[in-house]
Design a protein around this motif. Structure first.
Motif, PDB file in Angstrom:
ATOM      1  N   GLY A  55       0.802  -1.216   0.000  1.00  0.00           N
ATOM      2  CA  GLY A  55       0.000   0.000   0.000  1.00  0.00           C
ATOM      3  C   GLY A  55       0.834   1.265   0.000  1.00  0.00           C
ATOM      4  N   PHE A  56       2.019   1.218   0.603  1.00  0.00           N
ATOM      5  CA  PHE A  56       2.887   2.387   0.681  1.00  0.00           C
ATOM      6  C   PHE A  56       3.662   2.638  -0.614  1.00  0.00           C
ATOM      7  CE2 PHE A  56       3.491   2.858   5.574  1.00  0.00           C
ATOM      8  CZ  PHE A  56       2.385   3.697   5.619  1.00  0.00           C
ATOM      9  N   VAL A  57       3.972   1.591  -1.370  1.00  0.00           N
ATOM     10  CA  VAL A  57       4.746   1.777  -2.597  1.00  0.00           C
ATOM     11  C   VAL A  57       3.808   2.004  -3.776  1.00  0.00           C
ATOM     12  CG1 VAL A  57       6.609   0.329  -1.706  1.00  0.00           C
ATOM     13  CG2 VAL A  57       4.865  -0.688  -3.187  1.00  0.00           C
ATOM     14  N   ARG A  58       4.395   2.265  -4.942  1.00  0.00           N
ATOM     15  CA  ARG A  58       3.580   2.498  -6.133  1.00  0.00           C
ATOM     16  C   ARG A  58       3.031   1.187  -6.674  1.00  0.00           C
ATOM     17  NH1 ARG A  58       8.180   6.254  -8.771  1.00  0.00           N
ATOM     18  NH2 ARG A  58       9.395   4.699  -7.626  1.00  0.00           N
ATOM     19  N   GLN A  59       1.925   1.299  -7.391  1.00  0.00           N
ATOM     20  CA  GLN A  59       1.212   0.125  -7.878  1.00  0.00           C
ATOM     21  C   GLN A  59       2.113  -0.784  -8.709  1.00  0.00           C
ATOM     22  OE1 GLN A  59      -2.778   0.779  -9.510  1.00  0.00           O
ATOM     23  NE2 GLN A  59      -2.246  -0.494 -11.271  1.00  0.00           N
ATOM     24  N   LYS A  60       3.061  -0.206  -9.431  1.00  0.00           N
ATOM     25  CA  LYS A  60       3.908  -0.986 -10.326  1.00  0.00           C
ATOM     26  C   LYS A  60       4.920  -1.857  -9.587  1.00  0.00           C
ATOM     27  CE  LYS A  60       7.227   2.810 -11.036  1.00  0.00           C
ATOM     28  NZ  LYS A  60       7.842   3.711 -12.050  1.00  0.00           N
ATOM     29  N   ASN A  61       4.962  -1.752  -8.249  1.00  0.00           N
ATOM     30  CA  ASN A  61       5.907  -2.551  -7.463  1.00  0.00           C
ATOM     31  C   ASN A  61       5.229  -3.414  -6.405  1.00  0.00           C
ATOM     32  OD1 ASN A  61       8.486  -1.590  -8.590  1.00  0.00           O
ATOM     33  ND2 ASN A  61       7.852   0.392  -7.773  1.00  0.00           N
ATOM     34  N   ALA A  62       3.923  -3.591  -6.506  1.00  0.00           N
ATOM     35  CA  ALA A  62       3.197  -4.358  -5.489  1.00  0.00           C
ATOM     36  C   ALA A  62       3.563  -5.842  -5.514  1.00  0.00           C
ATOM     37  CB  ALA A  62       1.691  -4.189  -5.672  1.00  0.00           C
ATOM     38  N   VAL A  63       3.675  -6.418  -6.699  1.00  0.00           N
ATOM     39  CA  VAL A  63       4.042  -7.832  -6.802  1.00  0.00           C
ATOM     40  C   VAL A  63       5.438  -8.062  -6.243  1.00  0.00           C
ATOM     41  CG1 VAL A  63       4.584  -9.719  -8.417  1.00  0.00           C
ATOM     42  CG2 VAL A  63       2.532  -8.334  -8.751  1.00  0.00           C
ATOM     43  N   SER A  64       6.335  -7.114  -6.494  1.00  0.00           N
ATOM     44  CA  SER A  64       7.698  -7.224  -5.972  1.00  0.00           C
ATOM     45  C   SER A  64       7.697  -7.319  -4.452  1.00  0.00           C
ATOM     46  CB  SER A  64       8.517  -6.009  -6.422  1.00  0.00           C
ATOM     47  OG  SER A  64       9.758  -5.955  -5.771  1.00  0.00           O
ATOM     48  N   ILE A  65       6.853  -6.526  -3.800  1.00  0.00           N
ATOM     49  CA  ILE A  65       6.741  -6.573  -2.341  1.00  0.00           C
ATOM     50  C   ILE A  65       6.278  -7.956  -1.881  1.00  0.00           C
ATOM     51  CG2 ILE A  65       5.346  -5.755  -0.392  1.00  0.00           C
ATOM     52  CD1 ILE A  65       7.561  -3.833  -1.124  1.00  0.00           C
ATOM     53  N   ILE A  66       5.249  -8.464  -2.525  1.00  0.00           N
ATOM     54  CA  ILE A  66       4.703  -9.777  -2.144  1.00  0.00           C
ATOM     55  C   ILE A  66       5.750 -10.863  -2.317  1.00  0.00           C
ATOM     56  CG2 ILE A  66       2.881 -11.458  -2.568  1.00  0.00           C
ATOM     57  CD1 ILE A  66       1.975  -8.720  -1.422  1.00  0.00           C
ATOM     58  N   MET A  67       6.513 -10.797  -3.408  1.00  0.00           N
ATOM     59  CA  MET A  67       7.537 -11.811  -3.654  1.00  0.00           C
ATOM     60  C   MET A  67       8.645 -11.743  -2.609  1.00  0.00           C
ATOM     61  SD  MET A  67       6.685 -13.785  -6.058  1.00  0.00           S
ATOM     62  CE  MET A  67       8.242 -14.577  -6.436  1.00  0.00           C
ATOM     63  N   LYS A  68       8.999 -10.550  -2.177  1.00  0.00           N
ATOM     64  CA  LYS A  68      10.032 -10.435  -1.139  1.00  0.00           C
ATOM     65  C   LYS A  68       9.534 -11.019   0.188  1.00  0.00           C
ATOM     66  CE  LYS A  68      11.615  -6.133  -1.146  1.00  0.00           C
ATOM     67  NZ  LYS A  68      10.814  -5.386  -2.158  1.00  0.00           N
ATOM     68  N   VAL A  69       8.259 -10.821   0.484  1.00  0.00           N
ATOM     69  CA  VAL A  69       7.712 -11.405   1.710  1.00  0.00           C
ATOM     70  C   VAL A  69       7.731 -12.933   1.629  1.00  0.00           C
ATOM     71  CG1 VAL A  69       5.617 -11.651   3.102  1.00  0.00           C
ATOM     72  CG2 VAL A  69       6.333  -9.396   2.319  1.00  0.00           C
ATOM     73  N   PHE A  70       7.444 -13.474   0.458  1.00  0.00           N
ATOM     74  CA  PHE A  70       7.551 -14.934   0.303  1.00  0.00           C
ATOM     75  C   PHE A  70       8.992 -15.400   0.481  1.00  0.00           C
ATOM     76  CE2 PHE A  70       3.246 -15.148  -1.454  1.00  0.00           C
ATOM     77  CZ  PHE A  70       2.834 -16.381  -0.967  1.00  0.00           C
ATOM     78  N   VAL A  71       9.951 -14.625  -0.017  1.00  0.00           N
ATOM     79  CA  VAL A  71      11.360 -14.951   0.214  1.00  0.00           C
ATOM     80  C   VAL A  71      11.659 -14.957   1.707  1.00  0.00           C
ATOM     81  CG1 VAL A  71      13.727 -14.099  -0.054  1.00  0.00           C
ATOM     82  CG2 VAL A  71      12.204 -14.159  -2.021  1.00  0.00           C
ATOM     83  N   ASP A  72      11.159 -13.953   2.420  1.00  0.00           N
ATOM     84  CA  ASP A  72      11.363 -13.893   3.871  1.00  0.00           C
ATOM     85  C   ASP A  72      10.904 -15.186   4.542  1.00  0.00           C
ATOM     86  OD1 ASP A  72      12.121 -11.277   3.393  1.00  0.00           O
ATOM     87  OD2 ASP A  72      10.221 -10.419   4.068  1.00  0.00           O
ATOM     88  N   ILE A  73       9.720 -15.646   4.160  1.00  0.00           N
ATOM     89  CA  ILE A  73       9.128 -16.806   4.822  1.00  0.00           C
ATOM     90  C   ILE A  73       9.830 -18.099   4.420  1.00  0.00           C
ATOM     91  CG2 ILE A  73       7.028 -18.183   5.092  1.00  0.00           C
ATOM     92  CD1 ILE A  73       5.430 -15.584   4.626  1.00  0.00           C
ATOM     93  N   VAL A  74       9.929 -18.350   3.115  1.00  0.00           N
ATOM     94  CA  VAL A  74      10.389 -19.673   2.685  1.00  0.00           C
ATOM     95  C   VAL A  74      11.893 -19.852   2.897  1.00  0.00           C
ATOM     96  CG1 VAL A  74       8.479 -19.942   1.064  1.00  0.00           C
ATOM     97  CG2 VAL A  74      10.604 -18.939   0.241  1.00  0.00           C
ATOM     98  N   PHE A  75      12.684 -18.868   2.506  1.00  0.00           N
ATOM     99  CA  PHE A  75      14.126 -18.986   2.727  1.00  0.00           C
ATOM    100  C   PHE A  75      14.463 -18.798   4.199  1.00  0.00           C
ATOM    101  CE2 PHE A  75      14.131 -18.289  -1.838  1.00  0.00           C
ATOM    102  CZ  PHE A  75      15.144 -19.121  -2.265  1.00  0.00           C
ATOM    103  N   GLY A  76      13.761 -17.861   4.853  1.00  0.00           N
ATOM    104  CA  GLY A  76      14.019 -17.626   6.269  1.00  0.00           C
ATOM    105  C   GLY A  76      13.780 -18.863   7.112  1.00  0.00           C
ATOM    106  N   ALA A  77      12.675 -19.553   6.863  1.00  0.00           N
ATOM    107  CA  ALA A  77      12.356 -20.748   7.644  1.00  0.00           C
ATOM    108  C   ALA A  77      13.383 -21.853   7.414  1.00  0.00           C
ATOM    109  CB  ALA A  77      10.959 -21.250   7.288  1.00  0.00           C
ATOM    110  N   LEU A  78      13.755 -22.073   6.169  1.00  0.00           N
ATOM    111  CA  LEU A  78      14.692 -23.151   5.857  1.00  0.00           C
ATOM    112  C   LEU A  78      16.088 -22.863   6.412  1.00  0.00           C
ATOM    113  CD1 LEU A  78      13.608 -23.946   2.190  1.00  0.00           C
ATOM    114  CD2 LEU A  78      13.235 -25.376   4.215  1.00  0.00           C
ATOM    115  N   VAL A  79      16.560 -21.638   6.220  1.00  0.00           N
ATOM    116  CA  VAL A  79      17.894 -21.277   6.711  1.00  0.00           C
ATOM    117  C   VAL A  79      17.944 -21.360   8.233  1.00  0.00           C
ATOM    118  CG1 VAL A  79      19.535 -19.363   6.935  1.00  0.00           C
ATOM    119  CG2 VAL A  79      18.499 -19.871   4.720  1.00  0.00           C
ATOM    120  N   PHE A  80      16.877 -20.882   8.901  1.00  0.00           N
ATOM    121  CA  PHE A  80      16.854 -20.932  10.355  1.00  0.00           C
ATOM    122  C   PHE A  80      16.783 -22.367  10.848  1.00  0.00           C
ATOM    123  CE2 PHE A  80      14.909 -19.891  14.595  1.00  0.00           C
ATOM    124  CZ  PHE A  80      15.944 -19.095  15.046  1.00  0.00           C
ATOM    125  N   TYR A  81      16.155 -23.243  10.096  1.00  0.00           N
ATOM    126  CA  TYR A  81      16.096 -24.665  10.463  1.00  0.00           C
ATOM    127  C   TYR A  81      17.460 -25.327  10.281  1.00  0.00           C
ATOM    128  CZ  TYR A  81      14.895 -29.626  10.299  1.00  0.00           C
ATOM    129  OH  TYR A  81      14.860 -30.990  10.514  1.00  0.00           O
TER     130      TYR A  81
END
Length: 430
Positions: A35-61
């Motif tokens: 919501g804070f960034v421009r519309q043309k970068n919304a998917v990029s935000i979502i993809m980074k959050v998925f990176v946070d979750i999937v890579f973060g969980a595996l690396v921490f494990y």
């Protein structure tokens, strides 16, 4: 079923439930930042959050948890518990090690999510993956060990950080500052003559829903850190959390009405988040009144620091440093001032707040820990980005940034409109 078995079962349910609440905060981060960034970068935000979750969980494990909570070496890092195997007997809790890992995993994902907003709209996706691995596998686990591990050196000095104003938010905030300085401002954000150009948020209702989800998850973040469903402090922790968040938002409404002659919605959203960040360290140890003051101070500081960064041409699209770095610092120091003796009994070497006659011991430990964590988060993040730049570009190309990272990097817009065709053949992919 005996009482001990029932207690273990209740604690397990409580910790898993609050871990899920914290994980839901990723939805809050996604909506807030989109919501804070421009519309043309919304998917990029979502993809980074998925990176946070999937890579973060595996690396921490695989190794992050072991570095953070494994068998201590010199108060600096852990050496057991890789893949949750090996000697973890020193972790004496009423829940299993797997349950404890799940709760801590939700925390580590939140740390890197703080950084993602600061570099929104211009960091390269592949570089962000490597930064996520470094943050969740090394940067956060090491400093987290110093504060929270059984023999962590900052904890042994008496530092108190109940749910992470310093270990999570100040660390993430100063890492975010390093990243945004390293990568530079967005194209067109600042004019050559020093003028600040406003980049309007794409969807403030979406951002506000994200803030509400974060607020909800924060009750799991703070109250869940008791790790016990029968801990009598849960109610007090929830109340101080609520009051500080409300105070941060309220003061930003009043302060921006006075300063700008209108209530500023992004500042109000971030004001409540600043209050949440500020109370995280001391939610179990300060009074209700202190929580209100902490939230108010964090809210005002957030507004002033946001303005200061813009004057210095530092581009932080979501206010990550002002919300997390500054408010995390204030909250950490506030424990040294406001911690009540009866609430800190048995923790932090028995120290309590200066304002309650506790002397300078706790405030000194808080200040030292904050400085160490801030320098660590900033310096190592900068070093990691330097290493990444030797391997691949850290920032996207000019064409990719101008057309937006959704199409430029991910090849798809966030919102598809009828007869809306985009030619991406000319975009340079690196």
């Amino acid at each position: 079923m005996d009482v001990a078995e029932l207690s273990r079962g209740l604690d397990t349910v409580w910790v898993v439930l609050t871990a899920a609440m914290i994980l839901l905060m990723e939805g809050g981060f996604a909506l807030l930042e989109a919501g804070f960034v421009r519309q043309k970068n919304a998917v990029s935000i979502i993809m980074k959050v998925f990176v946070d979750i999937v890579f973060g969980a595996l690396v921490f494990y695989f190794f992050g948890f072991a570095i953070m909570y494994g068998k201590d070496i010199g108060g600096l890092f852990g050496s057991s518990g890789f893949l949750l195997n090996g000697d973890l007997s020193h972790i004496s809790l009423n829940i299993s090690h797997e349950t404890y890992w799940l709760f801590q995993c939700a925390f580590v994902i939140a740390v890197i999510s703080i950084v993602s907003g600061a570099v929104a709209e211009r960091i390269h996706f592949r570089a962000y993956i490597l930064l996520t691995i470094a943050m969740t596998g090394l940067i956060y686990p090491l400093s987290g060990h110093w504060v929270w591990a059984v023999n962590g050196w900052l904890g042994k000095l008496g530092m108190i950080d109940f749910a992470g104003s310093a270990a999570i938010h100040a660390l993430g905030g100063f890492a975010a500052l390093a990243a945004t300085l390293f990568i530079g401002p967005r194209i067109g954000k600042f004019s050559p003559d020093g003028k600040v150009n406003i980049v309007s948020p794409s969807n403030l209702p979406l951002a506000s829903v994200g803030a509400f989800i974060l607020w909800f998850g924060w009750f799991g973040f703070n109250a869940g850190s008791t790790l016990s469903a029968t801990n009598a402090a849960i109610g007090h922790i929830a109340v101080t959390t609520m009051l500080s968040a409300a105070s941060g938002g309220a003061i930003c409404i009043l302060f921006t009405m006075f300063r700008y002659r209108k209530a500023d919605p992004p500042m109000v959203i971030n004001g409540s988040l600043a209050g949440l960040v500020g109370i995280t360290a001391g939610c179990a140890f300060v009074s209700d009144g202190a929580a209100i003051w902490i939230g108010a101070i964090c809210g005002i500081a957030m507004v002033l620091v946001t303005e200061y960064l813009e004057r210095k041409q530092i581009d932080d699209p979501v206010g990550a440093f002002a919300v997390h770095g500054i408010s995390g610092s204030i909250g950490t120091l506030a424990v040294g001032l406001c911690a009540i003796p009866e609430l800190t009994e048995g923790v932090g070497q028995g120290y309590y707040g200066l304002l309650y006659g506790g002397g300078w011991n706790l405030l000194g430990a808080q200040a030292l820990g904050l400085v160490v964590i801030a320098i660590w988060g900033f310096a190592v993040t900068w070093a990691v980005l330097l290493l990444i730049r030797k391997i691949m570009p850290v920032r996207v190309s000019r064409d990719e940034e101008l057309i937006g990272l959704d199409v430029g990097i991910h090849g798809v817009p966030a919102y598809n409109q009828e007869n809306d065709f985009i030619d991406v053949d000319h975009i340079t992919r690196k």
